[in-house]
Design a protein around this motif. Sequence first.
Motif, PDB file in Angstrom:
ATOM      1  N   ALA A 134       0.828  -1.202   0.000  1.00 61.06           N
ATOM      2  CA  ALA A 134       0.000   0.000   0.000  1.00 61.06           C
ATOM      3  C   ALA A 134       0.864   1.254   0.000  1.00 61.06           C
ATOM      4  CB  ALA A 134      -0.926  -0.017   1.214  1.00 61.06           C
ATOM      5  N   HIS A 135       1.974   1.244   0.757  1.00 57.28           N
ATOM      6  CA  HIS A 135       2.893   2.384   0.782  1.00 57.28           C
ATOM      7  C   HIS A 135       3.542   2.567  -0.589  1.00 57.28           C
ATOM      8  CE1 HIS A 135       6.498   4.454   3.019  1.00 57.28           C
ATOM      9  NE2 HIS A 135       5.948   5.215   2.094  1.00 57.28           N
ATOM     10  N   HIS A 136       3.930   1.471  -1.201  1.00 59.34           N
ATOM     11  CA  HIS A 136       4.545   1.520  -2.530  1.00 59.34           C
ATOM     12  C   HIS A 136       3.621   2.189  -3.543  1.00 59.34           C
ATOM     13  CE1 HIS A 136       6.276   0.111  -6.340  1.00 59.34           C
ATOM     14  NE2 HIS A 136       5.064  -0.305  -6.635  1.00 59.34           N
ATOM     15  N   ILE A 137       2.335   1.900  -3.460  1.00 54.66           N
ATOM     16  CA  ILE A 137       1.381   2.490  -4.402  1.00 54.66           C
ATOM     17  C   ILE A 137       1.432   4.013  -4.337  1.00 54.66           C
ATOM     18  CG2 ILE A 137      -1.067   2.760  -4.964  1.00 54.66           C
ATOM     19  CD1 ILE A 137      -1.419  -0.147  -3.934  1.00 54.66           C
ATOM     20  N   ALA A 138       1.442   4.544  -3.115  1.00 51.63           N
ATOM     21  CA  ALA A 138       1.495   6.002  -2.954  1.00 51.63           C
ATOM     22  C   ALA A 138       2.771   6.566  -3.574  1.00 51.63           C
ATOM     23  CB  ALA A 138       1.403   6.363  -1.474  1.00 51.63           C
ATOM     24  N   VAL A 139       3.896   5.911  -3.306  1.00 49.10           N
ATOM     25  CA  VAL A 139       5.178   6.397  -3.826  1.00 49.10           C
ATOM     26  C   VAL A 139       5.249   6.239  -5.339  1.00 49.10           C
ATOM     27  CG1 VAL A 139       7.682   6.018  -3.788  1.00 49.10           C
ATOM     28  CG2 VAL A 139       6.369   5.941  -1.649  1.00 49.10           C
ATOM     29  N   ASP A 140       4.837   5.077  -5.837  1.00 54.14           N
ATOM     30  CA  ASP A 140       4.956   4.781  -7.269  1.00 54.14           C
ATOM     31  C   ASP A 140       4.044   5.656  -8.119  1.00 54.14           C
ATOM     32  OD1 ASP A 140       6.250   3.249  -9.261  1.00 54.14           O
ATOM     33  OD2 ASP A 140       4.500   1.957  -9.449  1.00 54.14           O
ATOM     34  N   SER A 141       2.970   6.139  -7.532  1.00 55.45           N
ATOM     35  CA  SER A 141       2.047   7.010  -8.256  1.00 55.45           C
ATOM     36  C   SER A 141       2.378   8.482  -8.061  1.00 55.45           C
ATOM     37  CB  SER A 141       0.613   6.758  -7.780  1.00 55.45           C
ATOM     38  OG  SER A 141       0.436   7.186  -6.446  1.00 55.45           O
ATOM     39  N   CYS A 197       8.995  -1.803   4.113  1.00 54.01           N
ATOM     40  CA  CYS A 197       9.081  -0.428   3.615  1.00 54.01           C
ATOM     41  C   CYS A 197      10.530   0.032   3.596  1.00 54.01           C
ATOM     42  CB  CYS A 197       8.253   0.517   4.484  1.00 54.01           C
ATOM     43  SG  CYS A 197       6.491   0.156   4.568  1.00 54.01           S
ATOM     44  N   LYS A 198      11.229  -0.243   4.700  1.00 53.22           N
ATOM     45  CA  LYS A 198      12.622   0.202   4.818  1.00 53.22           C
ATOM     46  C   LYS A 198      13.515  -0.532   3.831  1.00 53.22           C
ATOM     47  CE  LYS A 198      11.758   1.260   9.672  1.00 53.22           C
ATOM     48  NZ  LYS A 198      11.951   0.843  11.083  1.00 53.22           N
ATOM     49  N   ASP A 203       9.655   6.029   0.737  1.00 54.90           N
ATOM     50  CA  ASP A 203       9.768   7.323   1.398  1.00 54.90           C
ATOM     51  C   ASP A 203       9.087   7.315   2.760  1.00 54.90           C
ATOM     52  OD1 ASP A 203      10.914   8.057  -0.951  1.00 54.90           O
ATOM     53  OD2 ASP A 203       9.192   9.189  -1.691  1.00 54.90           O
ATOM     54  N   THR A 204       9.614   8.081   3.675  1.00 56.57           N
ATOM     55  CA  THR A 204       9.001   8.231   4.994  1.00 56.57           C
ATOM     56  C   THR A 204       8.538   9.653   5.257  1.00 56.57           C
ATOM     57  OG1 THR A 204      11.181   8.639   5.974  1.00 56.57           O
ATOM     58  CG2 THR A 204      10.394   6.369   5.981  1.00 56.57           C
ATOM     59  N   GLU A 205       8.881  10.588   4.369  1.00 57.27           N
ATOM     60  CA  GLU A 205       8.487  11.982   4.549  1.00 57.27           C
ATOM     61  C   GLU A 205       7.304  12.330   3.647  1.00 57.27           C
ATOM     62  OE1 GLU A 205       9.794  13.950   6.803  1.00 57.27           O
ATOM     63  OE2 GLU A 205      11.206  12.406   7.438  1.00 57.27           O
ATOM     64  N   LYS A 215       1.198  13.191 -14.231  1.00 51.68           N
ATOM     65  CA  LYS A 215      -0.089  12.757 -14.749  1.00 51.68           C
ATOM     66  C   LYS A 215      -0.091  11.241 -14.872  1.00 51.68           C
ATOM     67  CE  LYS A 215      -1.539  16.979 -15.242  1.00 51.68           C
ATOM     68  NZ  LYS A 215      -2.563  17.532 -14.331  1.00 51.68           N
ATOM     69  N   GLY A 216      -0.506  10.542 -13.825  1.00 45.91           N
ATOM     70  CA  GLY A 216      -0.624   9.097 -13.880  1.00 45.91           C
ATOM     71  C   GLY A 216       0.537   8.396 -13.218  1.00 45.91           C
ATOM     72  N   PRO A 217       0.394   7.072 -12.963  1.00 38.73           N
ATOM     73  CA  PRO A 217       1.389   6.323 -12.210  1.00 38.73           C
ATOM     74  C   PRO A 217       2.665   6.067 -12.984  1.00 38.73           C
ATOM     75  CG  PRO A 217      -0.338   4.874 -13.009  1.00 38.73           C
ATOM     76  CD  PRO A 217      -0.769   6.264 -13.339  1.00 38.73           C
ATOM     77  N   LEU A 218       3.760   5.996 -12.247  1.00 38.06           N
ATOM     78  CA  LEU A 218       5.068   5.644 -12.780  1.00 38.06           C
ATOM     79  C   LEU A 218       5.698   4.576 -11.899  1.00 38.06           C
ATOM     80  CD1 LEU A 218       6.658   9.147 -13.451  1.00 38.06           C
ATOM     81  CD2 LEU A 218       5.804   7.578 -15.176  1.00 38.06           C
ATOM     82  N   HIS A 219       6.705   3.913 -12.427  1.00 36.09           N
ATOM     83  CA  HIS A 219       7.494   3.005 -11.601  1.00 36.09           C
ATOM     84  C   HIS A 219       8.623   3.825 -11.001  1.00 36.09           C
ATOM     85  CE1 HIS A 219       6.225  -0.887 -13.916  1.00 36.09           C
ATOM     86  NE2 HIS A 219       5.211  -0.244 -13.399  1.00 36.09           N
ATOM     87  N   ILE A 220       8.508   4.157  -9.725  1.00 42.05           N
ATOM     88  CA  ILE A 220       9.450   5.026  -9.046  1.00 42.05           C
ATOM     89  C   ILE A 220      10.349   4.209  -8.134  1.00 42.05           C
ATOM     90  CG2 ILE A 220       9.691   7.023  -7.507  1.00 42.05           C
ATOM     91  CD1 ILE A 220       8.407   7.655 -10.191  1.00 42.05           C
ATOM     92  N   GLY A 221      11.621   4.524  -8.067  1.00 44.27           N
ATOM     93  CA  GLY A 221      12.497   3.884  -7.092  1.00 44.27           C
ATOM     94  C   GLY A 221      13.410   2.836  -7.675  1.00 44.27           C
ATOM     95  N   PHE A 222      13.332   2.605  -8.980  1.00 46.29           N
ATOM     96  CA  PHE A 222      14.236   1.653  -9.618  1.00 46.29           C
ATOM     97  C   PHE A 222      14.382   2.006 -11.090  1.00 46.29           C
ATOM     98  CE2 PHE A 222       9.971  -0.151  -9.322  1.00 46.29           C
ATOM     99  CZ  PHE A 222       9.649  -0.355 -10.643  1.00 46.29           C
ATOM    100  N   GLU A 223      15.418   1.493 -11.699  1.00 43.38           N
ATOM    101  CA  GLU A 223      15.677   1.728 -13.122  1.00 43.38           C
ATOM    102  C   GLU A 223      15.726   0.403 -13.835  1.00 43.38           C
ATOM    103  OE1 GLU A 223      15.772   5.763 -12.467  1.00 43.38           O
ATOM    104  OE2 GLU A 223      15.790   4.650 -14.384  1.00 43.38           O
ATOM    105  N   ASP A 224      15.415   0.406 -15.133  1.00 43.77           N
ATOM    106  CA  ASP A 224      15.519  -0.814 -15.944  1.00 43.77           C
ATOM    107  C   ASP A 224      16.969  -1.225 -16.085  1.00 43.77           C
ATOM    108  OD1 ASP A 224      12.776  -0.904 -16.268  1.00 43.77           O
ATOM    109  OD2 ASP A 224      12.848   0.287 -18.126  1.00 43.77           O
TER     110      ASP A 224
END
Length: 224
Positions: A134-141, A197-198, A203-205, A215-224
């Motif tokens: 659920a936390h990932h969804i917030a960050v990834d979007s 999460c850790k 993110d924690t902030e 505008k819309g979801p992205l895959h955040i926190g990693f690269e291909d």
Amino acid sequence: MQGRYNNEDCAIVQCKSVRATEAENIVDLEGEYQTLHLSQYFLDSFYERAKNYGVDDLPRMKWNISTAFIGKLTEKLPDAPGKDEPDSRSLVFSVFMVLPLLPSGALCREVKFSGSEEVGLNPDSLGCAVDAYAHHIAVDSMYEVVISDIQGIITPDRTIIFFDPQSHTAQGDSGYWDHGQSAITEFLKSHKCNKHCKALGLDTELPPFSNTNHKGPLHIGFED
């Protein structure tokens, strides 16, 4: 109700006629269908994040949408019964959604991990993984989406099959259940990070909402 499609058991769902019109039934079914697909999209990106962060202790999870579709009757529905007559019709609207039938039985367990407005704070290992998802969804979007009312069936092999999610979006237009930006902010304030999460670098902030142009979801926190 239960049905069969392509030789597989399925569930056939639509709104209750006492609280919806034909047009409202279509809007609600389309919103639910889109939210299911969005939830699976973020679950796929959650596992991709785990792969890139070297996290390999997550449970098997999936949304109940593998063969789902929205259909429409080709024949006219029977007329509704009179005011004091029982309604024995199987379907009350011409449009319906078909979903895989959820597993059941003594060895399956239904668990609610979060509410429509209540953030999940689960103490067990499976629940902690769901909370991190659920936390990932917030960050990834980019903090434009949270998925709520997360519930699922835990099967004998400890796979979690999620069903019937709700969503809150920055635009507030994903369905009648969508409480918009205020629900996203409340999630971020109430969520408690756990070991997943850790490990996943989530993110924690709280983010600066005012300068979000995404505008819309992205895959955040990693690269291909």
